[in-house]
Design a protein around this motif. Structure first.
Motif, PDB file in Angstrom:
ATOM      1  N   ALA A 186      10.704  -2.934   0.896  1.00  0.00           N
ATOM      2  CA  ALA A 186      11.472  -1.889   0.206  1.00  0.00           C
ATOM      3  C   ALA A 186      11.681  -0.694   1.140  1.00  0.00           C
ATOM      4  CB  ALA A 186      10.754  -1.452  -1.064  1.00  0.00           C
ATOM      5  N   ASP A 187      10.652  -0.344   1.929  1.00  0.00           N
ATOM      6  CA  ASP A 187      10.794   0.754   2.889  1.00  0.00           C
ATOM      7  C   ASP A 187      11.902   0.453   3.893  1.00  0.00           C
ATOM      8  OD1 ASP A 187       8.845   2.240   1.739  1.00  0.00           O
ATOM      9  OD2 ASP A 187       7.238   1.585   3.085  1.00  0.00           O
ATOM     10  N   GLU A 188      11.890  -0.815   4.351  1.00  0.00           N
ATOM     11  CA  GLU A 188      12.898  -1.183   5.351  1.00  0.00           C
ATOM     12  C   GLU A 188      14.309  -1.139   4.763  1.00  0.00           C
ATOM     13  OE1 GLU A 188      13.778  -4.676   8.619  1.00  0.00           O
ATOM     14  OE2 GLU A 188      11.848  -4.669   7.581  1.00  0.00           O
ATOM     15  N   VAL A 189      14.430  -1.619   3.513  1.00  0.00           N
ATOM     16  CA  VAL A 189      15.749  -1.598   2.859  1.00  0.00           C
ATOM     17  C   VAL A 189      16.198  -0.153   2.649  1.00  0.00           C
ATOM     18  CG1 VAL A 189      17.007  -2.183   0.735  1.00  0.00           C
ATOM     19  CG2 VAL A 189      15.457  -3.846   1.739  1.00  0.00           C
ATOM     20  N   ARG A 190      15.252   0.714   2.256  1.00  0.00           N
ATOM     21  CA  ARG A 190      15.589   2.120   2.028  1.00  0.00           C
ATOM     22  C   ARG A 190      16.090   2.771   3.330  1.00  0.00           C
ATOM     23  NH1 ARG A 190      10.968   3.750   0.645  1.00  0.00           N
ATOM     24  NH2 ARG A 190      11.038   3.012  -1.482  1.00  0.00           N
ATOM     25  N   GLU A 191      15.414   2.451   4.443  1.00  0.00           N
ATOM     26  CA  GLU A 191      15.854   2.979   5.755  1.00  0.00           C
ATOM     27  C   GLU A 191      17.267   2.505   6.080  1.00  0.00           C
ATOM     28  OE1 GLU A 191      13.318   1.942   9.029  1.00  0.00           O
ATOM     29  OE2 GLU A 191      11.556   2.733   7.983  1.00  0.00           O
ATOM     30  N   TRP A 192      17.496   1.238   5.777  1.00  0.00           N
ATOM     31  CA  TRP A 192      18.815   0.675   6.067  1.00  0.00           C
ATOM     32  C   TRP A 192      19.890   1.406   5.252  1.00  0.00           C
ATOM     33  CZ3 TRP A 192      20.145  -5.296   5.632  1.00  0.00           C
ATOM     34  CH2 TRP A 192      21.378  -5.529   6.246  1.00  0.00           C
ATOM     35  N   ILE A 193      19.596   1.616   3.967  1.00  0.00           N
ATOM     36  CA  ILE A 193      20.560   2.316   3.104  1.00  0.00           C
ATOM     37  C   ILE A 193      20.824   3.714   3.672  1.00  0.00           C
ATOM     38  CG2 ILE A 193      20.951   3.301   0.807  1.00  0.00           C
ATOM     39  CD1 ILE A 193      19.268   0.962  -0.316  1.00  0.00           C
ATOM     40  N   SER A 194      19.756   4.388   4.112  1.00  0.00           N
ATOM     41  CA  SER A 194      19.930   5.729   4.676  1.00  0.00           C
ATOM     42  C   SER A 194      20.823   5.684   5.913  1.00  0.00           C
ATOM     43  CB  SER A 194      18.575   6.322   5.083  1.00  0.00           C
ATOM     44  OG  SER A 194      17.700   6.310   4.005  1.00  0.00           O
ATOM     45  N   SER A 195      20.627   4.631   6.732  1.00  0.00           N
ATOM     46  CA  SER A 195      21.404   4.553   7.976  1.00  0.00           C
ATOM     47  C   SER A 195      22.878   4.286   7.722  1.00  0.00           C
ATOM     48  CB  SER A 195      20.835   3.469   8.889  1.00  0.00           C
ATOM     49  OG  SER A 195      21.183   2.194   8.395  1.00  0.00           O
ATOM     50  N   LEU A 196      23.193   3.827   6.501  1.00  0.00           N
ATOM     51  CA  LEU A 196      24.602   3.547   6.187  1.00  0.00           C
ATOM     52  C   LEU A 196      25.390   4.843   5.979  1.00  0.00           C
ATOM     53  CD1 LEU A 196      24.269   0.547   3.714  1.00  0.00           C
ATOM     54  CD2 LEU A 196      25.085   0.483   6.066  1.00  0.00           C
ATOM     55  N   GLY A 197      24.681   5.918   5.774  1.00  0.00           N
ATOM     56  CA  GLY A 197      25.362   7.200   5.603  1.00  0.00           C
ATOM     57  C   GLY A 197      25.316   7.689   4.184  1.00  0.00           C
ATOM     58  N   GLU A 198      26.031   8.766   3.952  1.00  0.00           N
ATOM     59  CA  GLU A 198      25.936   9.477   2.678  1.00  0.00           C
ATOM     60  C   GLU A 198      26.267   8.603   1.480  1.00  0.00           C
ATOM     61  OE1 GLU A 198      27.726  13.413   0.524  1.00  0.00           O
ATOM     62  OE2 GLU A 198      28.321  12.955   2.557  1.00  0.00           O
ATOM     63  N   GLY A 199      27.317   7.740   1.651  1.00  0.00           N
ATOM     64  CA  GLY A 199      27.762   6.925   0.519  1.00  0.00           C
ATOM     65  C   GLY A 199      26.651   6.068  -0.035  1.00  0.00           C
TER      66      GLY A 199
ATOM     67  N   ARG B 174      29.834   1.367   1.551  1.00  0.00           N
ATOM     68  CA  ARG B 174      29.519   1.670   0.149  1.00  0.00           C
ATOM     69  C   ARG B 174      29.109   0.391  -0.594  1.00  0.00           C
ATOM     70  NH1 ARG B 174      33.604   5.458   0.305  1.00  0.00           N
ATOM     71  NH2 ARG B 174      35.173   3.977  -0.373  1.00  0.00           N
ATOM     72  N   ARG B 175      29.882  -0.682  -0.358  1.00  0.00           N
ATOM     73  CA  ARG B 175      29.591  -1.929  -1.079  1.00  0.00           C
ATOM     74  C   ARG B 175      28.232  -2.500  -0.640  1.00  0.00           C
ATOM     75  NH1 ARG B 175      32.854  -7.631  -1.395  1.00  0.00           N
ATOM     76  NH2 ARG B 175      32.057  -8.222  -3.427  1.00  0.00           N
ATOM     77  N   LEU B 176      27.987  -2.460   0.661  1.00  0.00           N
ATOM     78  CA  LEU B 176      26.682  -2.939   1.138  1.00  0.00           C
ATOM     79  C   LEU B 176      25.572  -2.067   0.551  1.00  0.00           C
ATOM     80  CD1 LEU B 176      24.989  -4.802   2.939  1.00  0.00           C
ATOM     81  CD2 LEU B 176      25.401  -3.236   4.847  1.00  0.00           C
ATOM     82  N   GLY B 177      25.833  -0.763   0.471  1.00  0.00           N
ATOM     83  CA  GLY B 177      24.859   0.155  -0.134  1.00  0.00           C
ATOM     84  C   GLY B 177      24.557  -0.233  -1.574  1.00  0.00           C
ATOM     85  N   ASP B 178      25.585  -0.619  -2.320  1.00  0.00           N
ATOM     86  CA  ASP B 178      25.399  -1.061  -3.723  1.00  0.00           C
ATOM     87  C   ASP B 178      24.471  -2.271  -3.787  1.00  0.00           C
ATOM     88  OD1 ASP B 178      26.956   0.804  -4.908  1.00  0.00           O
ATOM     89  OD2 ASP B 178      28.730  -0.456  -5.158  1.00  0.00           O
ATOM     90  N   PHE B 179      24.765  -3.248  -2.929  1.00  0.00           N
ATOM     91  CA  PHE B 179      23.980  -4.488  -2.936  1.00  0.00           C
ATOM     92  C   PHE B 179      22.531  -4.207  -2.524  1.00  0.00           C
ATOM     93  CE2 PHE B 179      26.709  -8.364  -3.355  1.00  0.00           C
ATOM     94  CZ  PHE B 179      27.863  -7.709  -3.711  1.00  0.00           C
ATOM     95  N   LEU B 180      22.380  -3.391  -1.476  1.00  0.00           N
ATOM     96  CA  LEU B 180      21.026  -3.102  -1.001  1.00  0.00           C
ATOM     97  C   LEU B 180      20.248  -2.294  -2.048  1.00  0.00           C
ATOM     98  CD1 LEU B 180      21.727  -2.275   2.763  1.00  0.00           C
ATOM     99  CD2 LEU B 180      20.551  -4.287   1.859  1.00  0.00           C
ATOM    100  N   SER B 181      20.952  -1.410  -2.756  1.00  0.00           N
ATOM    101  CA  SER B 181      20.291  -0.612  -3.791  1.00  0.00           C
ATOM    102  C   SER B 181      19.753  -1.511  -4.905  1.00  0.00           C
ATOM    103  CB  SER B 181      21.267   0.406  -4.397  1.00  0.00           C
ATOM    104  OG  SER B 181      21.724   1.270  -3.402  1.00  0.00           O
ATOM    105  N   GLU B 182      20.552  -2.508  -5.258  1.00  0.00           N
ATOM    106  CA  GLU B 182      20.122  -3.474  -6.286  1.00  0.00           C
ATOM    107  C   GLU B 182      18.887  -4.243  -5.796  1.00  0.00           C
ATOM    108  OE1 GLU B 182      22.293  -3.653  -9.084  1.00  0.00           O
ATOM    109  OE2 GLU B 182      20.789  -4.900 -10.082  1.00  0.00           O
ATOM    110  N   LEU B 183      18.939  -4.640  -4.520  1.00  0.00           N
ATOM    111  CA  LEU B 183      17.807  -5.369  -3.932  1.00  0.00           C
ATOM    112  C   LEU B 183      16.561  -4.481  -3.898  1.00  0.00           C
ATOM    113  CD1 LEU B 183      16.996  -8.045  -2.509  1.00  0.00           C
ATOM    114  CD2 LEU B 183      17.695  -7.006  -0.354  1.00  0.00           C
ATOM    115  N   LEU B 184      16.772  -3.209  -3.533  1.00  0.00           N
ATOM    116  CA  LEU B 184      15.664  -2.250  -3.474  1.00  0.00           C
ATOM    117  C   LEU B 184      14.994  -2.111  -4.846  1.00  0.00           C
ATOM    118  CD1 LEU B 184      14.086  -0.078  -1.921  1.00  0.00           C
ATOM    119  CD2 LEU B 184      15.903   1.536  -2.447  1.00  0.00           C
ATOM    120  N   GLN B 185      15.829  -2.046  -5.872  1.00  0.00           N
ATOM    121  CA  GLN B 185      15.311  -1.923  -7.235  1.00  0.00           C
ATOM    122  C   GLN B 185      14.400  -3.103  -7.586  1.00  0.00           C
ATOM    123  OE1 GLN B 185      15.980   0.821  -9.147  1.00  0.00           O
ATOM    124  NE2 GLN B 185      14.392  -0.045 -10.448  1.00  0.00           N
ATOM    125  N   ARG B 186      14.834  -4.304  -7.215  1.00  0.00           N
ATOM    126  CA  ARG B 186      14.035  -5.514  -7.508  1.00  0.00           C
ATOM    127  C   ARG B 186      12.714  -5.489  -6.734  1.00  0.00           C
ATOM    128  NH1 ARG B 186      17.800  -9.254  -9.590  1.00  0.00           N
ATOM    129  NH2 ARG B 186      19.473  -7.964 -10.386  1.00  0.00           N
TER     130      ARG B 186
END
Lengths: 209, 92
Positions: free
Chosen positions: A102-115, A77-89
């Motif tokens: 951004a596509d790669e970061v989005r894929e990574w966030i998806s791979s982290l799971g639902e959270g 969840r915490r990594l998802g938060d950080f990556l989401s912030e990075l994705l936004q930038r």
């Protein structure tokens, strides 16, 4: 010479102890340093510096290391938060390289799971009651304040740190914490005008963006 | 400015310094976050070992400097004696 040999033996043993600790906690350390690297990139971006190369290098180095199965749910969840912030930038940057990253970061966030995925794609269906959300906000602020008090001697320094965070974050909780600290300082007789102006400027800029 | 609280940031800098084998820098960073992490046994072991290693390396440098200074002094002394003997021989 005997002293030198003794010292060198001690040096070797201590180095070995530290190296073994680093090896034993490798996953945990990689995780923390990965978050720290994202944080550094966000700070650089906040200062107006280009971060495309840094993000590419970060993804190449850390994505293979930070796999979903080696992390706890809270870590994901915490990594998802950080990556989401990075994705936004990256989305805000509007250039070809940033879009690919951004596509790669989005894929990574998806791979982290639902959270992690939920963090950027949808809001909770049924938000908690307002009073509970306010209590959660105060709890978070208490934790943040404890961490700040550990590194700053004065509340004004803590406030300065919080305002810096508020400048680069979309999360309104930092602005709430800053406002609370300003109000308290005013009650204690401190001159808070410069801080109040900073907070108003941050509020205006956030609303404009 | 940052998403990571100050003490955790210092801990991360300390770990980075450790990985780069800069034990003095790691010791400084661990001191900065000690108040927040002091209760963790793992952290304490790492921080104490780092502090000790940084101190040991300082001591080692001191010993090496002293040894070097003594060697230089002895070597200089010998050269002087040889030179004086040569001068004496030349004088003779």
């Amino acid at each position: 010479m005997t002293d030198l040999k003794t010292i060198e033996r001690l040096e070797t043993r201590l180095t070995h102890l530290i190296e073994s600790q680093l090896t034993r906690k490798k996953d945990q350390i990689d995780y923390l340093l990965g978050l720290n690297r994202i944080d550094d990139l966000l700070v650089e971006h906040g200062r107006g510096h280009g971060v495309t190369e840094g993000v590419a290098s970060f993804l190449a180095e850390y994505r293979p290391r930070l796999q979903s199965e080696t992390m706890t749910a809270a870590q994901r969840r915490r990594l998802g938060d950080f990556l989401s912030e990075l994705l936004q930038r990256l989305r805000d940057s509007n250039d070809g390289d940033s879009a690919k990253l951004a596509d790669e970061v989005r894929e990574w966030i998806s791979s982290l799971g639902e959270g992690g995925f939920r963090l950027i794609l949808k809001k909770p269906q049924e938000p908690a009651p307002l009073a509970e959300r306010f209590q959660a906000c105060l709890r978070w602020e208490m934790e943040e304040m404890t961490a700040l008090a550990a590194v700053h001697d004065h509340l004004l320094s803590c406030l300065d740190d919080v305002l810096k965070s508020a400048e680069v974050k979309v999360d309104p909780t930092y602005r709430h914490l800053a406002a609370s600290m300003i109000y308290f300082l005013q009650m204690e007789g401190y001159k808070v005008d410069p801080y109040l102006k900073r907070l108003r400027r941050i509020q205006t800029e956030t609303e404009a963006s | 400015m940052t998403m990571i609280p100050g003490p955790e940031k210092a801990y991360c800098r300390g770990l980075t310094a450790l990985k780069e084998k800069d034990y003095a820098a790691a010791d400084r960073e661990f001191d900065a976050c000690g108040a927040a992490y002091g209760k963790s046994g793992g952290f304490r072991i790492m921080a104490v070992a780092t502090k000790l290693l940084a101190r040991v390396q300082r001591e080692k440098m001191m010993i090496l400097k002293t040894t070097h200074a003594i060697e230089e002094a002895v070597s200089h002394g010998k050269e002087t004696i040889v030179c004086r003997q040569g001068e004496q021989e030349e004088t003779r």
